[in-house]
Structure formats: structure tokens, C-alpha cells
Design a protein around this motif. Structure first.
Motif, PDB file in Angstrom:
ATOM      1  N   UNK A  25       9.835  -3.027   1.329  1.00 37.95           N
ATOM      2  CA  UNK A  25       9.065  -3.996   2.131  1.00 37.95           C
ATOM      3  C   UNK A  25       7.705  -4.261   1.490  1.00 37.95           C
ATOM      4  N   UNK A  26       7.062  -3.217   1.013  1.00 39.28           N
ATOM      5  CA  UNK A  26       5.757  -3.383   0.369  1.00 39.28           C
ATOM      6  C   UNK A  26       5.883  -4.209  -0.908  1.00 39.28           C
ATOM      7  N   UNK A  27       6.953  -4.012  -1.657  1.00 38.14           N
ATOM      8  CA  UNK A  27       7.150  -4.747  -2.911  1.00 38.14           C
ATOM      9  C   UNK A  27       7.329  -6.236  -2.662  1.00 38.14           C
ATOM     10  N   UNK A  28       7.966  -6.586  -1.556  1.00 36.89           N
ATOM     11  CA  UNK A  28       8.292  -7.980  -1.299  1.00 36.89           C
ATOM     12  C   UNK A  28       7.343  -8.635  -0.295  1.00 36.89           C
ATOM     13  N   UNK A  29       6.239  -7.978   0.017  1.00 36.96           N
ATOM     14  CA  UNK A  29       5.231  -8.556   0.907  1.00 36.96           C
ATOM     15  C   UNK A  29       4.621  -9.768   0.203  1.00 36.96           C
ATOM     16  N   UNK A  30       4.460 -10.827   0.946  1.00 40.02           N
ATOM     17  CA  UNK A  30       3.914 -12.033   0.314  1.00 40.02           C
ATOM     18  C   UNK A  30       2.390 -12.058   0.414  1.00 40.02           C
ATOM     19  N   UNK A  31       1.798 -12.706  -0.553  1.00 43.77           N
ATOM     20  CA  UNK A  31       0.356 -12.938  -0.596  1.00 43.77           C
ATOM     21  C   UNK A  31       0.151 -14.393  -0.989  1.00 43.77           C
ATOM     22  N   UNK A  32      -0.921 -14.973  -0.534  1.00 44.16           N
ATOM     23  CA  UNK A  32      -1.208 -16.368  -0.861  1.00 44.16           C
ATOM     24  C   UNK A  32      -2.332 -16.425  -1.890  1.00 44.16           C
TER      25      UNK A  32
END
Length: 141
Positions: A25-32
């Protein structure tokens, strides 16, 4: 791990499934992020100086059609071969149609390991455009 390329797909798959759910989940967390976007033609003109492009390799995580639409007609003439990672049938269809308009030989190779997991993912290769290619990724026998 999105965006990784590898010559060792089995090892990469083992790495992906080895992570615990919380880590995944942490690896695929999105950021803008705000970034400047350039078309491929702008990049080719800024860095290519009009020279032929022997190989254009494209892996833009689902935006392949948009990226290739950013190549102007006069720049397509410079590109000898293309390798594109594609995700999903509709995206693949768009990219394949675009490449078929520009190149004499286009081939799709499915990623069989991901297909067995229910994912539609593979590589499109294209060659034989104008000017004609010499050596090619798509040799005919």
C-alpha cells in the motif's frame, strides 16, 4: 515499483508478491506533482539535432497513445524503430493503430505471466517506416 523495467520478469514478479500488504500500500500511494510537460517532438528537437532516432522506447504507464500523438509528422520520418509497453486492450488498440499507420511491421507480444494473473499487458514493436530500416528488432526470416 510501478514504472520498473527488467530483463528478469520472474524475479520482478517474485519481488512484487513478496511485500507484505502494508508495504505494498505504501509503495502504490499516490502523490501529486506539478511538472512541465513536453511533447516527444519537443524533446527530439531539443536533444536530437535532427539526427535519426534508431530506437524509441516508450513506457509511460498507460499514457502511450497521448505520448505518441505528440510526435509531429516530420519527426516520425526520423524514427526507425519503436518499442512500447502497453496496458489494456483499448490502449493497445489505439497505439497499435497509430504504429501501423507509420510502420511496415508491427507486432504485439503479450506478457504471459501477467496474462495468467488476469492482466492485459505486453510490448508492441514497430519497424520498417520511412526511411526504411536496416537492422531491426522485427527481423523477418
Amino acid at each position: 515499483m510501478p514504472g520498473n523495467s527488467t530483463l528478469h520478469p520472474r524475479a520482478k514478479w517474485e519481488q512484487r508478491v513478496a511485500f507484505q500488504p502494508a508495504r505494498r500500500r505504501a509503495m502504490f500511494r499516490s502523490r501529486r506533482y506539478d511538472v512541465r510537460v513536453e511533447t516527444l517532438s519537443e524533446v527530439l528537437r531539443a536533444h536530437g539535432g535532427g539526427a535519426p532516432v534508431e530506437l524509441l522506447k516508450l513506457d509511460v504507464e498507460g499514457s502511450e497513445g497521448g505520448a505518441l500523438r505528440g510526435v509531429a509528422d516530420e519527426d516520425w520520418r526520423r524514427i526507425r524503430q519503436v518499442v512500447v509497453e502497453v496496458h489494456g486492450g483499448a490502449a493497445r488498440g489505439e497505439v497499435e493503430a497509430l504504429l501501423r499507420r507509420r510502420f511496415g511491421r508491427v507486432r504485439y507480444t503479450a506478457d504471459e505471466e501477467l496474462r495468467r494473473c488476469g492482466l492485459d499487458h505486453g510490448i508492441l514493436t514497430a519497424a520498417g517506416g520511412t526511411p526504411p530500416c536496416g537492422d531491426s528488432l522485427l527481423r523477418t526470416t
